[in-house]
Design an enzyme around this catalytic site. Structure first.
Site, PDB file in Angstrom:
ATOM      1  N   HIS A 158       0.866  -1.183   0.000  1.00 55.80           N
ATOM      2  CA  HIS A 158       0.000   0.000   0.000  1.00 55.80           C
ATOM      3  C   HIS A 158       0.902   1.233   0.000  1.00 55.80           C
ATOM      4  CE1 HIS A 158      -0.055  -0.787   4.614  1.00 55.80           C
ATOM      5  NE2 HIS A 158       0.819   0.158   4.409  1.00 55.80           N
TER       6      HIS A 158
ATOM      7  N   HIS B 221      -1.983   5.363   8.887  1.00 55.46           N
ATOM      8  CA  HIS B 221      -0.697   6.062   8.895  1.00 55.46           C
ATOM      9  C   HIS B 221      -0.881   7.491   9.384  1.00 55.46           C
ATOM     10  CE1 HIS B 221      -0.524   2.870   5.883  1.00 55.46           C
ATOM     11  NE2 HIS B 221       0.746   2.770   6.136  1.00 55.46           N
TER      12      HIS B 221
ATOM     13  N   HIS C 203      11.079  -1.779   2.619  1.00 51.79           N
ATOM     14  CA  HIS C 203      11.303  -0.339   2.527  1.00 51.79           C
ATOM     15  C   HIS C 203      11.689   0.195   3.889  1.00 51.79           C
ATOM     16  CE1 HIS C 203       7.165  -0.478   4.030  1.00 51.79           C
ATOM     17  NE2 HIS C 203       7.014   0.833   4.032  1.00 51.79           N
TER      18      HIS C 203
ATOM     19  N   GLU D  66       5.637  -4.033   8.799  1.00 51.35           N
ATOM     20  CA  GLU D  66       4.199  -4.155   8.512  1.00 51.35           C
ATOM     21  C   GLU D  66       3.874  -5.372   7.646  1.00 51.35           C
ATOM     22  OE1 GLU D  66       3.228  -0.433   6.640  1.00 51.35           O
ATOM     23  OE2 GLU D  66       3.969  -1.049   4.693  1.00 51.35           O
TER      24      GLU D  66
HETATM   25 FE   LIG Z   1       1.886   0.962   6.002  1.00 48.76          FE
END
Ligand SMILES: [Fe+2]
Lengths: 282, 120
Positions: free
Chosen positions: A12, A59, A194, A241
């Site tokens: 996402h 977020h 990431h 995540e």
């Molecule tokens: Fe995320």
């Protein structure tokens, strides 16, 4: 009764949502991502999914650290796009299914002892909205109902990989105890590799990502065993995540059929997509 | 598998957002969170000092924000990246700008390490 027909893992990435809204589906830098979702969308249309349970994270859009739920879920009639700082995306609110959602809440809390924070108002950010219109049509109106299940993967202590796996198992139990015929997809979103902060910003690990996508299909127990530290070392701090994909996999039959996958890592994030068919239901 | 906070602290160039960081960064992150609202974005653009003052930021926090010292804000200030990067909506700094600064690079230097410039 309710049946899980598909499991989906998807990254996402907010920039991909913006690219979608700007109609950049065929721009060279985005085409490999958007094209990767088309076979999944086609397959899902044929699978006639009624409800998608989204294991995702917020977020800093809806939840603040004044009260930060480890697990929260929506039971609302609809979920508006959140303003993440640049104005809400030009998408209609996503329909929910209060009856089904309350059943899931009942089953999670009473039967499986997952004590959810239950939300009647919830805006949803890119954790849910980026993949959603790439998998189900949003015009002229949304072709899907959702149950958002928000997980704290931001403020440590985080739930463990194993806890996500168990959440998936509990979701399966909830779906299968629903008295009405409902066809359900379970999604885990986020990752893949990431890192977005510190001097290690920009860290990525394509080999780890590809192995993760293989192992989640055939040897998910190996991923359940890993610690947060393992995920952060191998995939970058924000890649922790990825444990949300285990929530999806935990909800699936032990054997699954790999229907489609895609991987593209042009900039900051290894962007993965995995579509699995539940073999217990076919 | 259980792990201690010490385990989490050991990754180089990484500042795990744990309880200590979140307590320290509470004001800052609340300020960033306020940028989810259009009226606060407009207020910042009108008078950044006034909005920082309204959220009770310390002199150090205000100074680091003026200097765009993103690394210090994350490392010493307890700023969470998901909240801090919303600053881009009022300053125009992209996540890549902020990231390049984290690495001590210019934006061009950072982008030269990537395969495709436009995507992320
Ligand atoms: Fe995320």
């Amino acid at each position: 009764m309710g049946r899980i027909v598909a499991g989906i893992g998807s990254s996402h990435v907010p920039a991909a949502g913006a690219a979608f809204d700007q109609g950049k589906q065929d721009a060279p830098e985005w085409k490999p991502l958007f094209d990767g979702y088309r076979p999944a969308m086609d397959w899902l249309r044929e699978a006639h999914v009624d409800v998608a349970i989204f294991i995702y994270n917020d977020h800093g859009s809806e939840f603040f650290f004044d009260k930060y739920p480890t697990f929260a879920m929506g039971v609302a009639k609809s979920y508006p796009p959140a303003d993440e700082g640049w104005g809400p995306r030009p998408l209609d609110p996503v329909p929910g299914d209060p009856g089904f959602s309350w059943h899931v809440a009942e089953s999670l809390v009473r039967e499986s002892e997952f004590d959810m924070t239950v939300c009647q108002e919830l805006s949803v950010d890119h954790g849910l909205l980026m993949p959603l219109p790439l998998l189900w049509s949003h015009q002229p109106e949304w072709d899907i109902k959702v149950v958002p299940v928000a997980v704290n993967v931001v403020q440590h202590p985080l739930p463990t990989a194993r806890r996500l796996w168990k959440l998936g198992q509990a979701l399966r139990k909830a779906v299968e105890s629903y008295p009405e015929d409902v066809r359900v997809a379970v999604l885990g979103t986020g990752g893949l590799s990431h890192q977005l902060h510190g001097e290690r910003f920009g860290f990525r690990n394509e080999e780890w990502d590809r192995r993760f996508m293989e192992r989640i299909v055939s040897r998910p127990e190996e991923l359940v065993e890993l610690s947060h530290h393992d995920y952060m070392v191998q995939g970058g701090a924000e890649a922790v995540e990825m444990i949300m994909w285990l929530g999806m996999r935990g909800a699936m039959s032990p054997e699954v059929k790999l229907v489609h996958q895609n991987y593209y890592a042009p900039m900051l994030t290894g962007m993965g997509l995995l579509l699995l068919e539940d073999t217990a239901s076919s | 598998m259980s792990e201690t906070r010490q385990d989490l602290a050991k990754i180089e160039g990484t500042y795990v957002f744990d309880g200590a960081q979140s307590s320290k960064g509470y004001r800052l992150n609340k300020f960033f969170f306020s940028l989810n609202r259009a009226e606060n974005r407009a207020a910042y653009k009108e008078d950044p000092e006034a909005l920082m003052e309204r959220f009770g930021l310390t002199d150090w926090e205000k100074r680091k924000l003026r200097e765009k010292d993103w690394l210090a804000l994350a490392r010493e200030g307890g700023a969470n990246i998901y909240f801090m990067y919303k600053m881009g909506s009022v300053t125009g700094d992209s996540l890549q700008h902020i990231g390049a600064a984290f690495r001590g690079e210019t934006l061009e230097e950072f982008l030269s390490t990537r395969k495709v410039k436009g995507a992320r």
